[in-house]
Design an enzyme around this catalytic site. Structure first.
Site, PDB file in Angstrom:
ATOM      1  N   SER A  52      51.749  33.661  14.401  1.00  0.00           N
ATOM      2  CA  SER A  52      52.507  35.004  14.523  1.00  0.00           C
ATOM      3  C   SER A  52      51.844  35.790  13.463  1.00  0.00           C
ATOM      4  O   SER A  52      50.511  36.063  13.999  1.00  0.00           O
ATOM      5  CB  SER A  52      54.006  34.848  14.130  1.00  0.00           C
ATOM      6  OG  SER A  52      54.638  36.033  14.433  1.00  0.00           O
ATOM      7  N   ASP A 102      57.182  34.432  25.463  1.00  0.00           N
ATOM      8  CA  ASP A 102      56.868  34.694  24.104  1.00  0.00           C
ATOM      9  C   ASP A 102      57.472  36.295  24.383  1.00  0.00           C
ATOM     10  O   ASP A 102      56.467  37.022  24.987  1.00  0.00           O
ATOM     11  CB  ASP A 102      55.846  34.388  23.281  1.00  0.00           C
ATOM     12  CG  ASP A 102      55.972  34.895  21.854  1.00  0.00           C
ATOM     13  OD1 ASP A 102      56.646  35.617  21.542  1.00  0.00           O
ATOM     14  OD2 ASP A 102      54.899  34.413  21.273  1.00  0.00           O
ATOM     15  N   HIS A 136      58.569  32.302  21.249  1.00  0.00           N
ATOM     16  CA  HIS A 136      57.940  32.456  20.110  1.00  0.00           C
ATOM     17  C   HIS A 136      58.390  31.676  19.196  1.00  0.00           C
ATOM     18  O   HIS A 136      57.370  31.132  18.500  1.00  0.00           O
ATOM     19  CB  HIS A 136      58.175  33.942  19.393  1.00  0.00           C
ATOM     20  CG  HIS A 136      57.417  34.454  18.358  1.00  0.00           C
ATOM     21  ND1 HIS A 136      55.891  34.558  18.665  1.00  0.00           N
ATOM     22  CD2 HIS A 136      57.669  34.550  17.065  1.00  0.00           C
ATOM     23  CE1 HIS A 136      55.393  35.194  17.401  1.00  0.00           C
ATOM     24  NE2 HIS A 136      56.220  34.911  16.563  1.00  0.00           N
TER      25      HIS A 136
END
Length: 455
Positions: A262, A364, A396
């Site tokens: 991320s 995501d 995600h």
């Protein structure tokens, strides 16, 4: 469990101020009128409590203390303080572990409260906080087991100092057997550049160490304690420590991989590109080299901020906050690796980059999978070995949390291990007979968590 699909792009081959007000004055942005002086008030001198409590000073309250007693107490105090430096690498006992847990909880809570003071309280933040609370509750059985491992396992070396800043610490996850040097992953955790923390990589570290891979989870200053350049600097120092010291912990300095998830994927990519530029420059002094990194793994990352700033704003990471994190609109290019590598003036630097493999879920919504596809295509155009692997229907957090907590085998984890162990016949043989990962959370709770996840 949703089906997975691997979509390789190719085979793996060779003037604004810091806090300029946004044009929009929408009510959903609670700090559009925040000034630079307010935002960074007291942040340059934040003092973070040490992760281990300092030994209590010995003082003598009697007026008849002898000189011998004074020097005896002084020697005890000095010896006690000197022993602190070895605590992070010693086998943990329960008192130290509980103290460590309390100190780190206090650290995270204080930074979170300070952040909320700047963010204000808006509808989106309240709803996301409630969703996060439900999500954490549903995954609590897994978090509890991972947390117990983190604080009490002798295979974890917590809070090893790698620099002089308060958050310059890293955790090492070591395999149980020590039959020769092990491959190493230097891992930069995510957290929206705001709540990143080294312990977030515990589940990954635990499961990879079970496959004879050392994992170094690097902590770094978050906003508002620091901005993007601070994060890159911290990550670079952490990587340098791993490259120069991992042999002391049983790691193979010739098999070091860099990975980020991320926001951590973005920070790690920026760090890697900046290091390559520094190496290609004349007279630049560096403490580690991109040639020491065998490959870079990006998990659910974003690499072009120009394409993401408005998207993040729509999801609650307001433009004014995001530009503050990234040090103003003029710095968006500097911190967009996808843009930087297209600069014809740094072709020599780009040629130094290691192979890059990007993992992303197609479902995501925090960072769309197009971010990884676009970066891969750009890297290939400029001559970098790059590949993107997409997982159909994965969100995600599926790849990083829900799937690992589900246990068994999942494609992303096996792909990662397979790339690292490629060419090592003994490791491949062990992987073939490795037991499936243990389930940590019941399936119905994982499904509910997926539905309420704010990510």
């Amino acid at each position: 469990m949703p089906s997975q699909m691997i979509l390789p792009i190719t085979n793996l081959h060779p003037s604004h101020s810091l806090l300029e007000k946004p044009n929009s004055t929408s009510d959903d942005d609670p700090i559009t009128t925040t000034t630079n002086s307010l935002l960074f008030e007291d942040e340059k001198t934040i003092s973070i409590e040490p992760l281990l409590p300092r030994t209590l000073s010995y003082t003598n309250t009697t007026t008849t203390t002898t000189s011998a007693a004074y020097y005896q107490q002084r020697r005890r105090r000095i010896a006690s303080e000197n022993s602190l430096s070895s605590l992070s690498s010693s086998v943990p006992d329960r008192r130290n572990s509980f103290g460590h847990a309390a100190a780190e909880t206090f650290l995270i809570t204080r930074l979170s409260l300070k952040l909320l003071r700047y963010l204000g309280v808006g509808y989106k933040w309240i709803t996301r906080f409630l969703a996060l609370s439900c999500y954490s509750f549903l995954l609590f059985p897994g978090f509890f087991q991972v947390g117990y491992y983190y604080f009490f396992s002798s295979q974890v070396r917590r809070s090893i100092v790698y620099g002089d800043q308060p958050r310059n610490r890293l955790d090492l996850y070591l395999p149980k057997n020590n039959d020769g040097p092990k491959p190493v992953i230097a891992f930069v955790t995510g957290g929206a550049w705001i709540i990143g923390y080294k312990a977030w990589g515990c589940l990954l570290g635990q499961q990879l160490s079970e496959r004879d891979i050392i994992v170094a989870c690097i902590d770094y200053r978050n906003f508002p304690q620091g901005t993007m350049s601070d994060m890159v600097k911290d990550a670079s120092q952490g990587i340098s420590f791993v490259c120069n010291n991992i042999a002391e912990y049983g790691g193979d300095p010739d098999r070091i991989y860099l990975m980020g998830q991320s926001a951590g994927a973005h920070i790690a990519a920026c760090t890697l590109v900046e290091q390559a530029i520094n190496e290609a420059g004349e007279g630049e002094s560096t403490s580690w080299s991109v040639s020491q990194i065998k490959a870079y793994f990006g998990l659910s990352g974003g690499y072009n901020l120009f394409k993401l700033v408005d998207y993040f704003h729509s999801r609650g990471l307001y433009r004014s906050i995001f530009l503050s994190i990234m040090e103003g609109e003029k710095s968006l290019e500097r911190f967009s690796p996808e843009v930087v590598v297209q600069n014809p003036n740094i072709r020599n630097a780009v040629s130094l980059l290691p192979p890059i493999i990007l993992f992303h879920g197609t479902a995501d919504y925090s960072i769309p999978s197009d971010a990884s596809k676009s970066f891969t295509e750009t890297l290939q155009r400029v001559g970098v070995k790059a590949e993107s692997i997409l997982f159909e229907g994965k969100t995600h957090t599926d790849l990083f949390l829900q799937d690992p907590m589900r246990g068994g085998r999942d494609k992303m984890f096996e792909d990662l291990v397979g790339i690292i162990h490629a060419g090592d016949a003994d490791a491949i043989a062990k992987d073939a007979v490795a037991p499936p990962r243990r389930r940590l959370v019941p399936e119905f709770m994982l499904q509910l968590a997926r539905r309420v996840s704010p990510f």
